[in-house]
Design an enzyme around this catalytic site. Structure first.
Site, PDB file in Angstrom:
ATOM      1  N   ASP A 250       8.626 -29.610  18.979  1.00 30.15           N
ATOM      2  CA  ASP A 250       9.930 -28.949  19.019  1.00 30.15           C
ATOM      3  C   ASP A 250      10.788 -29.662  17.980  1.00 30.15           C
ATOM      4  O   ASP A 250      11.082 -30.852  18.119  1.00 30.15           O
ATOM      5  CB  ASP A 250      10.545 -29.087  20.417  1.00 30.15           C
ATOM      6  CG  ASP A 250      11.855 -28.301  20.539  1.00 30.15           C
ATOM      7  OD1 ASP A 250      12.547 -28.118  19.522  1.00 30.15           O
ATOM      8  OD2 ASP A 250      12.168 -27.883  21.663  1.00 30.15           O
TER       9      ASP A 250
ATOM     10  N   SER B  19      17.905 -18.433   3.492  1.00 33.37           N
ATOM     11  CA  SER B  19      17.951 -16.983   3.722  1.00 33.37           C
ATOM     12  C   SER B  19      18.997 -16.371   2.796  1.00 33.37           C
ATOM     13  O   SER B  19      19.963 -17.039   2.411  1.00 33.37           O
ATOM     14  CB  SER B  19      18.331 -16.723   5.180  1.00 33.37           C
ATOM     15  OG  SER B  19      18.845 -15.421   5.337  1.00 33.37           O
TER      16      SER B  19
ATOM     17  N   TYR C 100      23.853 -17.306  12.697  1.00 36.11           N
ATOM     18  CA  TYR C 100      22.588 -17.455  11.954  1.00 36.11           C
ATOM     19  C   TYR C 100      22.901 -17.711  10.482  1.00 36.11           C
ATOM     20  O   TYR C 100      22.372 -18.634   9.848  1.00 36.11           O
ATOM     21  CB  TYR C 100      21.738 -16.188  12.115  1.00 36.11           C
ATOM     22  CG  TYR C 100      20.459 -16.228  11.299  1.00 36.11           C
ATOM     23  CD1 TYR C 100      19.353 -16.949  11.750  1.00 36.11           C
ATOM     24  CD2 TYR C 100      20.366 -15.572  10.067  1.00 36.11           C
ATOM     25  CE1 TYR C 100      18.191 -17.001  10.999  1.00 36.11           C
ATOM     26  CE2 TYR C 100      19.207 -15.624   9.317  1.00 36.11           C
ATOM     27  CZ  TYR C 100      18.121 -16.334   9.780  1.00 36.11           C
ATOM     28  OH  TYR C 100      16.972 -16.400   9.028  1.00 36.11           O
TER      29      TYR C 100
ATOM     30  N   LYS D  76      22.211 -21.022   7.916  1.00 35.97           N
ATOM     31  CA  LYS D  76      21.488 -20.992   6.645  1.00 35.97           C
ATOM     32  C   LYS D  76      22.372 -21.514   5.491  1.00 35.97           C
ATOM     33  O   LYS D  76      21.861 -22.067   4.530  1.00 35.97           O
ATOM     34  CB  LYS D  76      20.951 -19.585   6.366  1.00 35.97           C
ATOM     35  CG  LYS D  76      19.871 -19.153   7.381  1.00 35.97           C
ATOM     36  CD  LYS D  76      18.672 -20.101   7.398  1.00 35.97           C
ATOM     37  CE  LYS D  76      17.607 -19.731   8.393  1.00 35.97           C
ATOM     38  NZ  LYS D  76      16.424 -20.591   8.369  1.00 35.97           N
TER      39      LYS D  76
HETATM   40  N1  LIG Z   1      12.146 -12.857   9.151  1.00 36.90           N
HETATM   41  C1  LIG Z   1      13.177 -12.812   8.313  1.00 36.90           C
HETATM   42  O1  LIG Z   1      13.761 -11.737   8.052  1.00 36.90           O
HETATM   43  C2  LIG Z   1      13.670 -14.057   7.629  1.00 36.90           C
HETATM   44  C3  LIG Z   1      14.546 -13.933   6.536  1.00 36.90           C
HETATM   45  C4  LIG Z   1      15.034 -15.078   5.923  1.00 36.90           C
HETATM   46  C5  LIG Z   1      14.657 -16.312   6.384  1.00 36.90           C
HETATM   47  N2  LIG Z   1      13.803 -16.424   7.451  1.00 36.90           N
HETATM   48  C6  LIG Z   1      13.482 -17.753   7.944  1.00 36.90           C
HETATM   49  O2  LIG Z   1      12.091 -17.976   7.850  1.00 36.90           O
HETATM   50  C7  LIG Z   1      11.669 -18.866   8.887  1.00 36.90           C
HETATM   51  C8  LIG Z   1      10.480 -18.277   9.631  1.00 36.90           C
HETATM   52  O3  LIG Z   1      10.880 -17.025  10.191  1.00 36.90           O
HETATM   53  P1  LIG Z   1       9.852 -15.936  10.748  1.00 36.90           P
HETATM   54  O4  LIG Z   1      10.394 -14.622  10.348  1.00 36.90           O
HETATM   55  O5  LIG Z   1       8.466 -16.292  10.386  1.00 36.90           O
HETATM   56  O6  LIG Z   1      10.094 -16.104  12.315  1.00 36.90           O
HETATM   57  P2  LIG Z   1       9.085 -15.927  13.550  1.00 36.90           P
HETATM   58  O7  LIG Z   1       9.977 -15.676  14.719  1.00 36.90           O
HETATM   59  O8  LIG Z   1       8.029 -14.937  13.221  1.00 36.90           O
HETATM   60  O9  LIG Z   1       8.396 -17.372  13.663  1.00 36.90           O
HETATM   61  C9  LIG Z   1       9.165 -18.507  13.942  1.00 36.90           C
HETATM   62  C10 LIG Z   1       8.262 -19.593  14.509  1.00 36.90           C
HETATM   63  O10 LIG Z   1       9.088 -20.733  14.775  1.00 36.90           O
HETATM   64  C11 LIG Z   1       8.707 -21.259  16.038  1.00 36.90           C
HETATM   65  N3  LIG Z   1       9.817 -22.023  16.635  1.00 36.90           N
HETATM   66  C12 LIG Z   1      10.953 -21.551  17.212  1.00 36.90           C
HETATM   67  N4  LIG Z   1      11.678 -22.559  17.698  1.00 36.90           N
HETATM   68  C13 LIG Z   1      11.011 -23.699  17.404  1.00 36.90           C
HETATM   69  C14 LIG Z   1      11.274 -25.075  17.630  1.00 36.90           C
HETATM   70  N5  LIG Z   1      12.371 -25.478  18.304  1.00 36.90           N
HETATM   71  N6  LIG Z   1      10.381 -26.002  17.164  1.00 36.90           N
HETATM   72  C15 LIG Z   1       9.263 -25.585  16.525  1.00 36.90           C
HETATM   73  N7  LIG Z   1       8.944 -24.307  16.295  1.00 36.90           N
HETATM   74  C16 LIG Z   1       9.823 -23.372  16.722  1.00 36.90           C
HETATM   75  C17 LIG Z   1       8.334 -20.036  16.869  1.00 36.90           C
HETATM   76  O11 LIG Z   1       7.540 -20.387  17.992  1.00 36.90           O
HETATM   77  C18 LIG Z   1       7.603 -19.187  15.840  1.00 36.90           C
HETATM   78  O12 LIG Z   1       6.229 -19.484  15.817  1.00 36.90           O
HETATM   79  C19 LIG Z   1      12.905 -19.115   9.746  1.00 36.90           C
HETATM   80  O13 LIG Z   1      13.533 -20.321   9.368  1.00 36.90           O
HETATM   81  C20 LIG Z   1      13.796 -17.941   9.401  1.00 36.90           C
HETATM   82  O14 LIG Z   1      15.168 -18.212   9.643  1.00 36.90           O
HETATM   83  C21 LIG Z   1      13.294 -15.328   8.062  1.00 36.90           C
END
Ligand SMILES: NC(=O)c1ccc[n+]([C@@H]2O[C@H](COP(=O)([O-])OP(=O)(O)OC[C@H]3O[C@@H](n4cnc5c(N)ncnc54)[C@H](O)[C@@H]3O)[C@@H](O)[C@H]2O)c1
Length: 263
Positions: free
Chosen positions: A60, A139, A152, A156
């Site tokens: 975590d 992001s 959020y 970022k």
């Molecule tokens: N999906 C989008 O549109 C998007 C856009 C810009 C940036 N991002 C960023 O990319 C990153 C990954 O996003 P994603 O879309 O793959 O999300 P996702 O929800 O598919 O995966 C996120 C992962 O993080 C894990 N997680 C959550 N809380 C946690 C914690 N406290 N400790 C360890 N692991 C933890 C979850 O279990 C999951 O496996 C994030 O930082 C997100 O903000 C995503």
């Protein structure tokens, strides 16, 4: 010399998972960490089953001591640490007053403190590795504050500031620090996201589009090196938004964001 290694948080799903598979295919020893322990175990088995090397564990990112311990153990087993990818993140969307202070605190703890914890935990190992890199998942919502994604978006902006500052501090020690800027990506994070901006722009990116930029940031071109490129936008829309915000007057940037958010 040990093979290159990469430690990825939030590796059980979405962008983190695809990133782990991409680095495994390139011969890296992959450290896959997540609160979803079963998910990262399955991922590690998949990597090992295809002839790669992987270490997985429950982490975590809010727990600074656990983060430090996980990095230490990983570096011992992998023979060092080449790349840290602070990818774990969560998103809560909707109008600002719809959620509680506790909901927002959790998001700040994961999205901001998680990245701080990772950078602190990995510093000694990275400093000892030539060509070491930190990748922070930022992001496009850090270009201008996003309605219905207020906190959020704020987390970022924090990741953006942290990346820029640490990049300056760590460059003399040979540690590259980079931020990746996707717009909306098709993962579990955006599955039920229904904001005005999503309706206007759609969700066009895949996790693999993001991986492509993560790989580019880890193996920078000569011009990226010479220009000290820190930020890597993902996709045409994010490039346009970043360029627009840079070159437009403040009133125009606000008007564009208001319109995109349908507010
Ligand atoms: N999906 C989008 O549109 C998007 C856009 C810009 C940036 N991002 C960023 O990319 C990153 C990954 O996003 P994603 O879309 O793959 O999300 P996702 O929800 O598919 O995966 C996120 C992962 O993080 C894990 N997680 C959550 N809380 C946690 C914690 N406290 N400790 C360890 N692991 C933890 C979850 O279990 C999951 O496996 C994030 O930082 C997100 O903000 C995503």
């Amino acid at each position: 010399m040990s093979p290159a290694s990469v430690f990825i948080t939030g590796a059980a799903a979405g962008i983190g998972r695809q990133t782990a598979l991409a680095f495994a295919r390139r011969g890296y020893i992959v450290g896959a960490y997540d609160v979803d322990e079963t998910g990262v175990q399955a991922l590690a088995e998949e990597i090992v089953g295809s002839g790669g090397r992987a270490i997985s564990g429950r982490l975590d990112v809010r727990d600074a001591d656990a983060f430090a311990e996980a990095i230490k153990q990983f570096a011992v087993e992998a023979g060092g640490l080449t790349i840290l990818i602070n990818n774990a993140g969560v998103l809560i969307g909707g109008s600002f007053v719809e959620h509680t202070a506790a909901d927002y605190q959790r998001m700040v703890d994961i999205n901001v403190s998680g990245v701080i914890n990772g950078c602190l935990a990995a510093y000694d190992e990275l400093r000892a590795t030539p060509g070491a890199t930190v990748i922070n998942l930022c992001s496009a919502s850090a270009i201008y504050g996003q309605a219905e994604l207020a906190v959020y978006s704020a987390t970022k902006f924090a990741v953006r500031g942290l990346t820029e500052a640490i990049e300056l501090e760590w460059a003399p020690q040979g540690i590259r620090v980079r931020a990746i800027w996707p717009l909306f990506v098709r993962t579990a994070m955006t599955r039920d996201l229904a904001t005005g901006t999503v309706s206007t722009l759609g969700i066009r990116l895949t996790a693999d589009d993001v991986v492509e930029q993560i790989l580019a940031a880890c193996t920078p071109s000569t011009s990226d090196r010479l220009l000290h490129r820190v930020h890597y936008a993902v996709g045409r829309q994010a490039h346009l938004a970043a360029a627009g915000a840079r070159f437009s007057p403040a009133w125009l940037t606000r008007a564009v964001n208001k319109r995109l958010a349908r507010h």
